[in-house]
Design a protein around this motif. Structure first.
Motif, PDB file in Angstrom:
ATOM      1  N   VAL A  66       0.839  -1.207   0.000  1.00  0.00           N
ATOM      2  CA  VAL A  66       0.000   0.000   0.000  1.00  0.00           C
ATOM      3  C   VAL A  66       0.872   1.254   0.000  1.00  0.00           C
ATOM      4  N   TYR A 461      -4.747   2.494   2.744  1.00  0.00           N
ATOM      5  CA  TYR A 461      -5.352   1.563   1.785  1.00  0.00           C
ATOM      6  C   TYR A 461      -6.563   2.223   1.116  1.00  0.00           C
ATOM      7  N   ARG A 465      -6.999   2.904  -2.788  1.00  0.00           N
ATOM      8  CA  ARG A 465      -8.153   2.312  -3.482  1.00  0.00           C
ATOM      9  C   ARG A 465      -8.979   3.377  -4.183  1.00  0.00           C
TER      10      ARG A 465
END
Length: 712
Positions: A66, A461, A465
């Motif tokens: 990440v 994260y 995303r």
């Protein structure tokens, strides 16, 4: 002229995920080479290993994949220099297998920095009670039914069981008769190849209690074979070409052959039964029968040699012989039953034999063990350690001096006291001085405890995303009222696989929002359809405009220039019915084509309408790009561009597309008032700079591996 070392690992797409064992075998071969019986990697090759100057493993504690994508632009050096990049499947014990079990397990007389995993009770050979075999079965000789796995043991060890969720369509052998100590034993072993479905059976062997082969059958898998694993399976493409036998045929034959009170014997037999898609209620697993501590298992090859005095799985042979393996497992079970646990433990002392074998492989009779920074020697004439040696133990036995540098208290790595440092700066300074003097080094930099809380990681994260979702999304329009949505979907679908397509009605005229499954498709849509006429309208195509997307063009350019994408093309507009073999044939005339990867939905297994082509060099890719654009294949016009997200990133994007994000976003933003993205960006830039300085200090022909182990 001195030969130079070279690492070759040509993997694309789903193959860009490697396991604990695969990385371990690479490091072991790099450090020890063939002369110490280390196996060459099955997933990559090191050429001219004997000329390797050293191995350096850099561990970025608390840093994950990440972080790499969130701060991709900050990792300039890593992106430029490290040509091979892989997703590492989670493994809690990988660093332990390198470092050892930790200081709490070190005996009093062990030198500081030497990791020892000896179990105090095992060293007392007279005390059988401590041996895992005796603890499990007792000392008394018993009949075979005492050694069959219970239902609970089968569940624990992933055996197919009637009524289990994953075994719905499995075939039962229907051997339901009560077992006795005189029930017949049968040895079973299978060889598997990797197909689009997973591991499928390609060869089955069954032997009876006298060792006679009852079945030795090649099996044609239902799905196309992606990797024959010939080195292990012995199966080749040529062997399977004339084969007509299918899994269902073998299942039927096994059901007819096995009597109703049959007991199957095998080594890790659960894998064979899972591959056969069969359920059998009574099994003896020799990998569990010859029990060890901490869930470890003896290999069949070692047991056959140590117990039976037989050499199997010889390197001279092409792959394993399943009949030989089935017979070996059967004879091991028979030996155990006939001799009884006490005799097996007292006379064989398998742990001692294994340790002696490892020492014999890597050393002469006496070698001083002395890790870097520790002055106490330990000679081989002292009692050997009986538990599984860690990676550093193997190195120390060969006389090599492994170097470990890192902060204290990060994990159970048993670092030498003299090599503990308090800051990344100190660690780098020590590394620049000491790494050139060591053939194997583990350097551990840390992000710091304040940056690795799990909710902070969840927030990162979510940001990654969200940004990737925006980069995969385009808005197109305006369209006329009542426009043909099917035509729009068809046109945009030519750029690549679509995740979702929705009509935006908040605007004066309708627009469409298209989210793709791959970055290249979204970029291709922006480049080829902006200003084009679609569904009767001249449209604009653009990505969402958000603060996070302001550097999107810079990021796209850097991804395209990434060393990992060098010589890789993305091709869209393919018919989904085309197989990898069809495409190999269609693209066979392209000069310098090295590899083709046809993505598929990781849930349904269906192919997408795009592929990646990897070429031997950049010029071949440039020539191919010119040839492919506008080319018609099976009545469809192809579109192509340079790859942006080949390999592991493609798989990761797919996983993100199919996740719902992480919770705790509000907590993240509260915390980030103190620990902003800006601070983390500086941290990542410094880590990259430190790796750059360390890398530049390394000798030529040094293998360097950087690990992002993550938070958990």
């Amino acid at each position: 002229q001195e030969k130079s070392c070279r690492l070759s690992a040509a993997l694309l797409g789903e193959d860009c995920e490697i396991s604990h064992d695969q990385l371990y075998e690479l490091l072991k071969y790099a450090a020890l080479g063939k002369c110490h019986n280390a196996a060459h990697g099955s997933w990559c090759r090191i050429y001219h290993q004997s000329h390797l100057a050293g191995v350096v493993v850099v561990v970025l504690h608390g840093v994950s994949q990440v972080h790499f994508y969130r701060f991709y632009l900050q990792f300039k050096h890593l992106r430029k220099v490290f040509r091979h990049r892989f997703t590492f499947t989670p493994s809690a014990n990988f660093l332990t297998s390198l470092y050892g079990e930790g200081p709490d397990l070190r005996p009093q007389n062990t030198a500081p920095g030497l990791t020892s995993t000896s179990s105090e009770c095992v060293t007392k050979s007279s005390d059988l009670q401590c041996d895992p075999i005796i603890r499990r079965y007792g000392e008394q000789k018993r009949g075979l039914t005492s050694y069959t796995l219970t239902l609970e043991e089968q569940k624990k060890n992933n055996y197919p069981i009637k009524g289990s969720p994953g075994c719905k369509d499995y075939i039962s052998t229907e051997c339901d008769q009560q077992r006795t100590d005189s029930s017949p034993l049968f040895g079973l072993d299978c060889e598997m190849c990797l197909t689009a479905k997973g591991n499928e059976v390609t060869r089955v062997s069954l032997v009876d209690a006298q060792g006679q082969c009852l079945l030795n059958e090649l099996v044609k898998p239902d799905s196309p074979v992606m990797n024959y694993h010939t080195r292990f399976s012995g199966i080749t493409k040529k062997m399977l070409l004339p084969v007509k036998t299918r899994l269902s045929d073998v299942q039927t034959r096994l059901k007819k052959m096995l009597p109703h009170d049959a007991v199957l014997v095998g080594h890790s037999l659960n894998s064979d039964l899972q591959a056969l898609e069969m359920i059998h209620p009574s099994v003896i697993d020799t990998s569990l029968l010859f029990a060890r501590d901490e869930g470890r298992r003896f290999k069949l090859k070692f047991l056959a040699k140590a117990v039976l005095g037989k050499e199997i799985q010889c390197e001279q042979k092409l792959g394993h012989d399943p009949t030989e393996d089935a017979r070996a497992a059967l004879e091991l079970a028979q030996f155990f039953i006939e001799q009884g646990p006490a005799k097996v433990v007292a006379e064989l002392n398998l742990e001692m034999l294994l340790t002696a074998e490892k020492l014999a492989e890597v050393s002469q009779n006496k070698v001083a063990l002395q890790p870097q920074g520790c002055g106490v020697q330990k000679q081989l004439n002292e009692p050997p350690r009986l538990s599984k040696p860690c990676f550093l133990d193997c190195l120390q036995v060969t006389g090599q001096k492994p170097l470990l540098l890192g902060r204290q208290g990060l994990d159970s790595s048993s670092l030498c006291q003299s090599n503990l440092s308090t800051s990344n700066k100190q660690i780098l300074q020590r590394a620049l001085e000491d790494v050139p003097l060591s053939t194997f080094s583990i350097i551990q930099f840390s992000l710091g405890p304040e940056y690795i809380a799990s909710h902070l990681h969840d927030g990162l994260y979510e940001k990654v995303r969200s940004k990737l979702t925006d980069m995969l999304t385009i808005y197109a329009g305006p369209f006329e009222e009542g426009f043909c949505l099917k035509s729009v979907k068809k046109e945009f679908g030519r750029c690549g696989p679509i995740q979702s397509l929705t009509v935006v009605t908040e605007t004066f005229q309708p627009y469409v929002r298209v989210q793709y499954e791959v970055l290249e498709a979204a970029q291709l849509a922006v480049e080829s359809l902006n200003g084009a006429e679609v569904a009767g309208s001249c449209i604009q195509v653009q990505r969402p405009v958000t603060a996070a997307m302001l550097d999107c063009d810079v990021l796209i350019k850097e991804l395209e220039l990434d060393v990992e994408n060098e010589g890789v093309l993305y091709v869209a507009g393919l018919k989904k019915s085309l197989t990898e073999m069809d495409l190999q044939e269609e693209f066979s005339h392209l000069k310098g084509l090295e590899m083709l990867f046809l993505p598929k939905d990781l849930q349904s297994g269906k192919h997408r309408n795009c592929c990646f082509l990897k070429f031997q060099n950049s010029q071949s890719a440039v020539d191919a790009l010119e040839a492919i654009n506008g080319w018609t294949m099976k009545g469809r016009e192809l579109r192509s561009r340079n790859a942006l997200a080949s390999g592991h990133l493609w798989r990761w994007i797919w996983q993100m597309n199919h996740s719902n994000g992480k919770q705790g976003k509000h907590i993240f933003y509260e915390q980030m008032e103190q620990l902003s993205d800006c601070e983390l960006r500086k941290k990542m830039k410094k880590l990259d700079h430190r790796i750059k300085k360390l890398y530049r200090s390394l000798q030529n022909n040094t293998l360097c591996v950087v690990l992002f182990p993550g938070v958990n």
